[in-house]
Write a protein that holds these residues in place. Sequence first.
Motif, PDB file in Angstrom:
ATOM      1  N   PRO A 277       0.686   0.587  15.977  1.00 54.55           N
ATOM      2  CA  PRO A 277      -0.421   1.534  16.154  1.00 54.55           C
ATOM      3  C   PRO A 277       0.020   2.986  15.979  1.00 54.55           C
ATOM      4  CG  PRO A 277       0.335   0.729  18.271  1.00 54.55           C
ATOM      5  CD  PRO A 277       1.060  -0.078  17.232  1.00 54.55           C
ATOM      6  N   SER A 278      -0.967   3.836  15.785  1.00 50.42           N
ATOM      7  CA  SER A 278      -0.717   5.269  15.727  1.00 50.42           C
ATOM      8  C   SER A 278      -0.285   5.757  17.113  1.00 50.42           C
ATOM      9  CB  SER A 278      -1.993   5.995  15.285  1.00 50.42           C
ATOM     10  OG  SER A 278      -1.811   7.398  15.336  1.00 50.42           O
ATOM     11  N   MET A 279       0.660   6.700  17.132  1.00 52.40           N
ATOM     12  CA  MET A 279       1.171   7.236  18.390  1.00 52.40           C
ATOM     13  C   MET A 279       0.756   8.688  18.531  1.00 52.40           C
ATOM     14  SD  MET A 279       2.730   4.591  19.627  1.00 52.40           S
ATOM     15  CE  MET A 279       3.636   5.303  20.984  1.00 52.40           C
ATOM     16  N   GLN A 280       0.287   9.067  19.705  1.00 60.62           N
ATOM     17  CA  GLN A 280      -0.101  10.436  20.008  1.00 60.62           C
ATOM     18  C   GLN A 280       0.476  10.806  21.365  1.00 60.62           C
ATOM     19  OE1 GLN A 280      -1.858  12.338  17.889  1.00 60.62           O
ATOM     20  NE2 GLN A 280      -1.509  14.095  19.235  1.00 60.62           N
TER      21      GLN A 280
ATOM     22  N   PRO B 128       0.820  -1.207   0.000  1.00 63.43           N
ATOM     23  CA  PRO B 128       0.000   0.000   0.000  1.00 63.43           C
ATOM     24  C   PRO B 128       0.853   1.254   0.000  1.00 63.43           C
ATOM     25  CG  PRO B 128       0.115  -0.908   2.202  1.00 63.43           C
ATOM     26  CD  PRO B 128       0.812  -1.885   1.300  1.00 63.43           C
ATOM     27  N   SER B 129       0.256   2.359  -0.421  1.00 69.11           N
ATOM     28  CA  SER B 129       0.933   3.636  -0.364  1.00 69.11           C
ATOM     29  C   SER B 129       1.050   4.086   1.083  1.00 69.11           C
ATOM     30  CB  SER B 129       0.155   4.679  -1.171  1.00 69.11           C
ATOM     31  OG  SER B 129      -0.020   4.239  -2.489  1.00 69.11           O
ATOM     32  N   THR B 130       1.911   5.086   1.312  1.00 66.68           N
ATOM     33  CA  THR B 130       2.081   5.599   2.670  1.00 66.68           C
ATOM     34  C   THR B 130       0.803   6.262   3.136  1.00 66.68           C
ATOM     35  OG1 THR B 130       4.410   5.982   2.214  1.00 66.68           O
ATOM     36  CG2 THR B 130       3.484   7.111   4.123  1.00 66.68           C
ATOM     37  N   MET B 131       0.391   6.049   4.383  1.00 70.48           N
ATOM     38  CA  MET B 131      -0.807   6.650   4.927  1.00 70.48           C
ATOM     39  C   MET B 131      -0.565   8.121   5.185  1.00 70.48           C
ATOM     40  SD  MET B 131      -2.045   3.607   7.449  1.00 70.48           S
ATOM     41  CE  MET B 131      -0.380   3.199   7.916  1.00 70.48           C
ATOM     42  N   GLN B 132      -1.584   8.942   4.972  1.00 68.05           N
ATOM     43  CA  GLN B 132      -1.457  10.381   5.062  1.00 68.05           C
ATOM     44  C   GLN B 132      -2.092  10.884   6.350  1.00 68.05           C
ATOM     45  OE1 GLN B 132      -3.310  11.826   1.572  1.00 68.05           O
ATOM     46  NE2 GLN B 132      -1.843  10.892   0.197  1.00 68.05           N
ATOM     47  N   ALA B 133      -1.451  11.849   7.006  1.00 67.89           N
ATOM     48  CA  ALA B 133      -1.985  12.491   8.194  1.00 67.89           C
ATOM     49  C   ALA B 133      -1.261  13.795   8.411  1.00 67.89           C
ATOM     50  CB  ALA B 133      -1.833  11.603   9.425  1.00 67.89           C
ATOM     51  N   ASP B 134      -1.756  14.665   9.276  1.00 66.78           N
ATOM     52  CA  ASP B 134      -1.085  15.909   9.587  1.00 66.78           C
ATOM     53  C   ASP B 134       0.225  15.607  10.299  1.00 66.78           C
ATOM     54  OD1 ASP B 134      -3.117  17.289   8.536  1.00 66.78           O
ATOM     55  OD2 ASP B 134      -4.167  17.669  10.440  1.00 66.78           O
ATOM     56  N   ALA B 135       1.219  16.437  10.036  1.00 65.84           N
ATOM     57  CA  ALA B 135       2.533  16.208  10.629  1.00 65.84           C
ATOM     58  C   ALA B 135       2.490  16.342  12.136  1.00 65.84           C
ATOM     59  CB  ALA B 135       3.542  17.189  10.039  1.00 65.84           C
TER      60      ALA B 135
ATOM     61  N   PRO C 212      -0.412   4.689  11.820  1.00 68.86           N
ATOM     62  CA  PRO C 212      -0.352   3.220  11.852  1.00 68.86           C
ATOM     63  C   PRO C 212       0.472   2.697  10.684  1.00 68.86           C
ATOM     64  CG  PRO C 212      -2.590   3.983  12.186  1.00 68.86           C
ATOM     65  CD  PRO C 212      -1.799   5.172  11.754  1.00 68.86           C
ATOM     66  N   VAL C 213       1.310   1.704  10.959  1.00 70.27           N
ATOM     67  CA  VAL C 213       2.169   1.115   9.934  1.00 70.27           C
ATOM     68  C   VAL C 213       1.825  -0.366   9.826  1.00 70.27           C
ATOM     69  CG1 VAL C 213       4.527   0.610   9.229  1.00 70.27           C
ATOM     70  CG2 VAL C 213       4.017   2.766  10.372  1.00 70.27           C
ATOM     71  N   LEU C 214       1.493  -0.790   8.623  1.00 74.16           N
ATOM     72  CA  LEU C 214       1.122  -2.192   8.407  1.00 74.16           C
ATOM     73  C   LEU C 214       2.357  -3.076   8.551  1.00 74.16           C
ATOM     74  CD1 LEU C 214      -1.159  -4.132   7.548  1.00 74.16           C
ATOM     75  CD2 LEU C 214      -0.476  -3.740   5.184  1.00 74.16           C
ATOM     76  N   THR C 215       2.281  -4.048   9.435  1.00 73.27           N
ATOM     77  CA  THR C 215       3.410  -4.948   9.669  1.00 73.27           C
ATOM     78  C   THR C 215       3.146  -6.373   9.199  1.00 73.27           C
ATOM     79  OG1 THR C 215       2.607  -5.440  11.915  1.00 73.27           O
ATOM     80  CG2 THR C 215       4.165  -3.602  11.670  1.00 73.27           C
TER      81      THR C 215
ATOM     82  N   ALA D  92      -7.004   4.271  15.766  1.00 72.36           N
ATOM     83  CA  ALA D  92      -7.112   5.082  14.549  1.00 72.36           C
ATOM     84  C   ALA D  92      -8.125   4.457  13.607  1.00 72.36           C
ATOM     85  CB  ALA D  92      -5.751   5.202  13.855  1.00 72.36           C
ATOM     86  N   GLN D  93      -8.957   5.291  12.997  1.00 68.37           N
ATOM     87  CA  GLN D  93      -9.925   4.836  12.005  1.00 68.37           C
ATOM     88  C   GLN D  93      -9.245   4.786  10.638  1.00 68.37           C
ATOM     89  OE1 GLN D  93     -13.082   3.900  12.664  1.00 68.37           O
ATOM     90  NE2 GLN D  93     -12.703   4.250  14.840  1.00 68.37           N
ATOM     91  N   MET D  94      -9.449   3.686   9.923  1.00 63.92           N
ATOM     92  CA  MET D  94      -8.792   3.486   8.627  1.00 63.92           C
ATOM     93  C   MET D  94      -9.824   3.115   7.565  1.00 63.92           C
ATOM     94  SD  MET D  94      -5.615   3.925   9.493  1.00 63.92           S
ATOM     95  CE  MET D  94      -4.770   3.311   8.044  1.00 63.92           C
ATOM     96  N   ARG D  95      -9.489   3.385   6.311  1.00 62.50           N
ATOM     97  CA  ARG D  95     -10.272   2.931   5.166  1.00 62.50           C
ATOM     98  C   ARG D  95      -9.334   2.321   4.150  1.00 62.50           C
ATOM     99  NH1 ARG D  95     -15.044   6.649   3.029  1.00 62.50           N
ATOM    100  NH2 ARG D  95     -15.439   4.624   2.085  1.00 62.50           N
ATOM    101  N   GLN D  96      -9.777   1.279   3.507  1.00 61.57           N
ATOM    102  CA  GLN D  96      -8.946   0.549   2.546  1.00 61.57           C
ATOM    103  C   GLN D  96      -9.814   0.092   1.384  1.00 61.57           C
ATOM    104  OE1 GLN D  96      -5.503  -0.542   2.781  1.00 61.57           O
ATOM    105  NE2 GLN D  96      -5.791  -1.167   0.676  1.00 61.57           N
ATOM    106  N   ARG D  97      -9.392   0.393   0.165  1.00 60.01           N
ATOM    107  CA  ARG D  97     -10.064  -0.161  -1.017  1.00 60.01           C
ATOM    108  C   ARG D  97      -9.229  -1.325  -1.519  1.00 60.01           C
ATOM    109  NH1 ARG D  97     -12.840   2.888  -6.028  1.00 60.01           N
ATOM    110  NH2 ARG D  97     -14.364   3.099  -4.355  1.00 60.01           N
TER     111      ARG D  97
END
Length: 339
Positions: free
Chosen positions: A319-322, A242-249, A255-258, A329-334
């Motif tokens: 997982p996403s880190m905050q 998959p392409s890199t997931m996008q979010a605000d810096a 989240p990183v697919l492992t 984190a909510q995700m969508r995948q086609r």
Amino acid sequence: MSSASSRRRAQGVVRYSLPILVTLLAIAGGLIYRQIRRGSDADQPVQAVVAASGPVVRTTLGTDELLQHAREAMTAHRLLAPAGNNAFEFYLAVLQHSPGNRVAQDALREIFPFAANAAEQTIDAGDDAEAQRQIDLLTRADPGNYTLTLLRAKLQAQRTAAAQSVPPPAAHREPAAPSGKTPAPATPVAPAPSTVVVASAPMAPTRAANTLTPSEQAIAQLHVESTPVEAAPKSAVHVRAPSTMQADASSGSDPVLTHRVAPAYPPEAKRTRRQGWVDVAFTVQADGSVSGASVTDAEPKYVFDRAALSAVSRWQFNPSMQDGKPVAAQMRQRIEFHL
């Protein structure tokens, strides 16, 4: 030989021959009557099945006649309706006569997605009783099909929304205002929206954008680009990364697919050369597991849903880190299926 003896012998022959003759005539009459009844029954089935009132399928029809009526119903696009005069019921009747009939089994398997789409349209039309009848009919053909879970959920959501929109009984209404006073205007109550996993509406925050915290805004923007799934020789499936997931810096790490489980290309779709895609929404939990996977849209419907959900539910993420802590984190995948 004397004439008296000859006369007695003739009388004996007549005495024994008459019962035998009567018996033979009775047997012949019975056979003729059965042939006439059989010919009469052969002239009646077509009128009984194709009557305009939608009669119940006759179990006295032969397998060939049932298959012929089933093909005619498919040509007329009568997959599930009217009751008693549709392709599904004819093919199911064939399997009652001949449980191993391959023609009926293959036909039910191939038209199941189209019939499920017709049942969904009946649900959307608000015909509760007819929708339930059609779902029950689909269940008789393939009780373990995941599509039935989606249809039942949508029908139940529609029933819940309808129940919430019904006005309260007269005994529970507010008392009438005293004479000479204007009653306060009633506040309209909108019916609760039905939330069904097959709905195609995109996910959106439940609050206004300017009221969300920075972390909530970042979660709402996370998504993954579509993942093609190609059917390769020997029934293997190749999935590109998959392409890199996008979010605000400023939102922290994404989240990183492992660990990816490749979706299996459905054998029936491969046999019929069908292609399509499925949009899946899911939550990446703080421990990196996937939960709440659901189909938000698909083309064609109900063909690749199970394969996509089964694969995505087994994916693993970092997982996403905050603020240094793992968060959901909510995700969508086609997921695209190509031959």
